[in-house]
Design a protein around this motif. Sequence first.
Motif, PDB file in Angstrom:
ATOM      1  N   ASN A  12      11.832  15.031 -10.852  1.00 10.70           N
ATOM      2  CA  ASN A  12      10.640  14.623 -11.963  1.00 10.70           C
ATOM      3  C   ASN A  12       9.821  14.533 -11.102  1.00 10.70           C
ATOM      4  OD1 ASN A  12      12.793  14.187 -13.672  1.00 10.70           O
ATOM      5  ND2 ASN A  12      12.659  12.028 -14.327  1.00 10.70           N
ATOM      6  N   GLU A  13       9.106  14.821 -10.562  1.00 11.56           N
ATOM      7  CA  GLU A  13       8.221  15.466  -9.113  1.00 11.56           C
ATOM      8  C   GLU A  13       7.139  16.344  -9.211  1.00 11.56           C
ATOM      9  OE1 GLU A  13       7.937  12.759  -7.187  1.00 11.56           O
ATOM     10  OE2 GLU A  13       9.935  12.477  -6.299  1.00 11.56           O
ATOM     11  N   GLN A  14       6.875  15.604 -10.581  1.00 10.40           N
ATOM     12  CA  GLN A  14       5.155  16.998 -11.448  1.00 10.40           C
ATOM     13  C   GLN A  14       4.766  16.505 -11.185  1.00 10.40           C
ATOM     14  OE1 GLN A  14       5.371  16.369 -15.959  1.00 10.40           O
ATOM     15  NE2 GLN A  14       5.026  14.333 -15.943  1.00 10.40           N
ATOM     16  N   GLU A  15       3.837  15.241 -10.461  1.00  6.39           N
ATOM     17  CA  GLU A  15       2.716  14.789  -9.937  1.00  6.39           C
ATOM     18  C   GLU A  15       2.097  15.360  -8.721  1.00  6.39           C
ATOM     19  OE1 GLU A  15       4.548  11.988 -11.281  1.00  6.39           O
ATOM     20  OE2 GLU A  15       2.908  11.537 -13.657  1.00  6.39           O
ATOM     21  N   ALA A  16       3.520  15.133  -7.787  1.00  6.80           N
ATOM     22  CA  ALA A  16       3.884  14.953  -6.755  1.00  6.80           C
ATOM     23  C   ALA A  16       3.562  16.331  -6.135  1.00  6.80           C
ATOM     24  CB  ALA A  16       4.881  14.695  -6.344  1.00  6.80           C
ATOM     25  N   ILE A  17       4.233  17.069  -6.264  1.00 10.10           N
ATOM     26  CA  ILE A  17       4.441  18.338  -6.268  1.00 10.10           C
ATOM     27  C   ILE A  17       3.224  19.565  -5.840  1.00 10.10           C
ATOM     28  CG2 ILE A  17       5.165  20.959  -6.567  1.00 10.10           C
ATOM     29  CD1 ILE A  17       7.640  19.797  -7.948  1.00 10.10           C
ATOM     30  N   PRO A  18       2.399  19.346  -6.700  1.00  8.45           N
ATOM     31  CA  PRO A  18       0.993  19.401  -6.395  1.00  8.45           C
ATOM     32  C   PRO A  18       0.248  19.511  -5.193  1.00  8.45           C
ATOM     33  CG  PRO A  18       0.598  19.337  -8.593  1.00  8.45           C
ATOM     34  CD  PRO A  18       2.079  18.414  -8.114  1.00  8.45           C
ATOM     35  N   VAL A  19      -0.292  17.624  -4.777  1.00  2.00           N
ATOM     36  CA  VAL A  19      -0.415  17.300  -4.019  1.00  2.00           C
ATOM     37  C   VAL A  19       0.362  17.592  -2.272  1.00  2.00           C
ATOM     38  CG1 VAL A  19      -0.706  15.337  -2.701  1.00  2.00           C
ATOM     39  CG2 VAL A  19      -1.224  15.238  -5.172  1.00  2.00           C
ATOM     40  N   VAL A  95       9.033  15.412  -0.918  1.00  2.00           N
ATOM     41  CA  VAL A  95       7.690  15.915  -1.739  1.00  2.00           C
ATOM     42  C   VAL A  95       6.811  14.776  -1.567  1.00  2.00           C
ATOM     43  CG1 VAL A  95       8.675  15.367  -3.845  1.00  2.00           C
ATOM     44  CG2 VAL A  95       7.600  17.711  -3.160  1.00  2.00           C
ATOM     45  N   ASP A  96       6.923  13.526  -1.641  1.00  3.29           N
ATOM     46  CA  ASP A  96       5.931  12.248  -2.054  1.00  3.29           C
ATOM     47  C   ASP A  96       5.179  12.003  -1.141  1.00  3.29           C
ATOM     48  OD1 ASP A  96       7.835  10.672  -0.135  1.00  3.29           O
ATOM     49  OD2 ASP A  96       8.643  10.007  -1.732  1.00  3.29           O
ATOM     50  N   LEU A  97       5.428  12.969   0.279  1.00  6.32           N
ATOM     51  CA  LEU A  97       4.380  13.100   1.294  1.00  6.32           C
ATOM     52  C   LEU A  97       4.430  11.670   1.953  1.00  6.32           C
ATOM     53  CD1 LEU A  97       1.038  14.605   0.485  1.00  6.32           C
ATOM     54  CD2 LEU A  97       2.511  15.176   1.110  1.00  6.32           C
ATOM     55  N   ASP A 158      16.022  11.411   6.103  1.00  9.01           N
ATOM     56  CA  ASP A 158      16.664  12.803   6.374  1.00  9.01           C
ATOM     57  C   ASP A 158      15.598  13.663   6.683  1.00  9.01           C
ATOM     58  OD1 ASP A 158      18.387  12.137   5.054  1.00  9.01           O
ATOM     59  OD2 ASP A 158      18.113  11.965   3.316  1.00  9.01           O
ATOM     60  N   PHE A 159      14.507  13.629   6.854  1.00  6.93           N
ATOM     61  CA  PHE A 159      12.741  14.635   7.571  1.00  6.93           C
ATOM     62  C   PHE A 159      13.648  15.203   8.900  1.00  6.93           C
ATOM     63  CE2 PHE A 159       8.027  14.543   8.245  1.00  6.93           C
ATOM     64  CZ  PHE A 159       8.544  15.956   8.588  1.00  6.93           C
ATOM     65  N   ARG A 160      13.794  16.211   9.023  1.00 12.86           N
ATOM     66  CA  ARG A 160      14.297  16.458  10.402  1.00 12.86           C
ATOM     67  C   ARG A 160      13.899  18.150  10.287  1.00 12.86           C
ATOM     68  NH1 ARG A 160      19.069  13.897  11.429  1.00 12.86           N
ATOM     69  NH2 ARG A 160      18.109  12.519  10.257  1.00 12.86           N
ATOM     70  N   MET A 161      13.581  18.816  11.899  1.00 17.41           N
ATOM     71  CA  MET A 161      13.640  19.971  11.970  1.00 17.41           C
ATOM     72  C   MET A 161      15.218  20.476  12.634  1.00 17.41           C
ATOM     73  SD  MET A 161      11.099  22.517  14.022  1.00 17.41           S
ATOM     74  CE  MET A 161       9.505  22.742  12.272  1.00 17.41           C
ATOM     75  N   GLU A 195       8.453   9.359  15.993  1.00 21.54           N
ATOM     76  CA  GLU A 195       8.339   8.329  15.519  1.00 21.54           C
ATOM     77  C   GLU A 195       7.310   8.301  14.609  1.00 21.54           C
ATOM     78  OE1 GLU A 195       8.417   4.274  16.747  1.00 21.54           O
ATOM     79  OE2 GLU A 195      10.122   4.166  17.545  1.00 21.54           O
ATOM     80  N   TYR A 196       6.901   7.487  13.639  1.00 22.65           N
ATOM     81  CA  TYR A 196       5.827   7.637  13.026  1.00 22.65           C
ATOM     82  C   TYR A 196       5.916   6.121  12.320  1.00 22.65           C
ATOM     83  CZ  TYR A 196       8.496   9.186   8.671  1.00 22.65           C
ATOM     84  OH  TYR A 196       8.616   9.323   7.153  1.00 22.65           O
ATOM     85  N   PRO A 197       4.251   5.869  11.683  1.00 26.82           N
ATOM     86  CA  PRO A 197       4.599   4.723  10.547  1.00 26.82           C
ATOM     87  C   PRO A 197       4.271   5.329   9.598  1.00 26.82           C
ATOM     88  CG  PRO A 197       2.280   5.407  11.432  1.00 26.82           C
ATOM     89  CD  PRO A 197       2.842   5.971  12.068  1.00 26.82           C
ATOM     90  N   ASN A 198       5.361   3.924   8.514  1.00 27.90           N
ATOM     91  CA  ASN A 198       5.849   4.329   7.371  1.00 27.90           C
ATOM     92  C   ASN A 198       4.208   5.039   6.538  1.00 27.90           C
ATOM     93  OD1 ASN A 198       7.662   4.255   4.779  1.00 27.90           O
ATOM     94  ND2 ASN A 198       6.365   2.657   4.026  1.00 27.90           N
ATOM     95  N   ALA A 199       4.681   5.760   5.228  1.00 31.36           N
ATOM     96  CA  ALA A 199       3.403   5.868   4.409  1.00 31.36           C
ATOM     97  C   ALA A 199       3.955   5.686   2.838  1.00 31.36           C
ATOM     98  CB  ALA A 199       3.149   7.984   4.762  1.00 31.36           C
TER      99      ALA A 199
END
Length: 324
Positions: A12-19, A95-97, A158-161, A195-199
């Motif tokens: 249910n990410e219709q708003e986030a996907i285009p961004v 997907v929510d940046l 979970d964000f990783r390469m 490391e990165y600050p929470n968004a």
Amino acid sequence: MDKISIIIPCLNEQEAIPVYYRAMVKVMDQMRGIAFELLFVDDGSNDGTLEILRNISTMDRRCRYLSFSRNFGKEAAIYAGLSNVSGNLIVVMDVDLQDPPELILQMYQIMHREDVDCVAARRSDRKGEPGIRSLLSRGFYRCINKIAHTQIVSGARDFRMMNRQMADAVLSLSEYNRFSKGIFQWVGFRTKWLEYPNAERCAGETKWSLRKLTGYAVEGIVGMTTEPLRWSLKAGMLLCAAGTVMAVVSGIDFMTGNNRMMGLLLILCVILLVGGLQLISMGIIGEYLSKTYLEVKNRPVFIIKESSDSVCGKVCRHSKEKTA
Ligand code: UDP
Ligand code: MG
């Protein structure tokens, strides 16, 4: 030439996907000379998510999608993504940046510069997150790191390469009850933490209710360690020892004719305590048994109803069946 495949679970990410797509286009423009594949996994959304994914995939050939027959969960979406991408470098991200796309360039540079198999992101703070959620999350990670052998880094996402070798290792764990953060650690390989600050979320709402998070925590513990089963045994032994001592004391009490120990309250307390502990033990065993039951049934981790590759109406039904 390197090919980066990005797996993006969407519910249910219709708003986030285009961004998200716009932000990713910027990153892809910056990283010319590298091939990209964006695989969106629609985890049984009931808003306009699928429609948007259909449009994006016809507009931009780098974008593909899989759509599940129902909501199977983010862990299943990650697994489906991993089994359906072809890049030599694989990224998993939300997907929510909240997982900043700009970090992909940094991750790529580190993968090239340093001798690592995976570059993973971890939040340095939890700013903007509800206090109760932070508290429970911290408690959960402290608890799991105490009782499980596999350690999970605090704030890990979970964000990783990762490289193909590690992705294949993750795929080789085809269990039904999946706890990706634990699986990523369990397979090993050299991981560098970024490391990165929470968004904050760019649009829409979190899909994790307190109930869902509790289930995720139980899944994590049951999936990573069998230690709680031993707790029941230890508690049982402790109670038996206490019971024996009590019996001896009561016996002496009775023989000396005092008879002070046989208070109704004392008996009630013992019954409640022992009964409660027995039920807790059975609950713990039940948790493991139910997970084992699900594994034994060997059901597919996900079912794909539609995908951007099923041009001639081919519907992939099984996790092992690839759509590509
Ligand atoms: N998600 C999913 N299936 C689910 C729950 C979440 O695919 O059952 C996706 C969601 O669309 C998002 C990512 O997983 O891309 C993380 O979810 P969310 O942002 O709600 O979690 P939070 O960041 O609040 O932990
Ligand atoms: Mg999020």
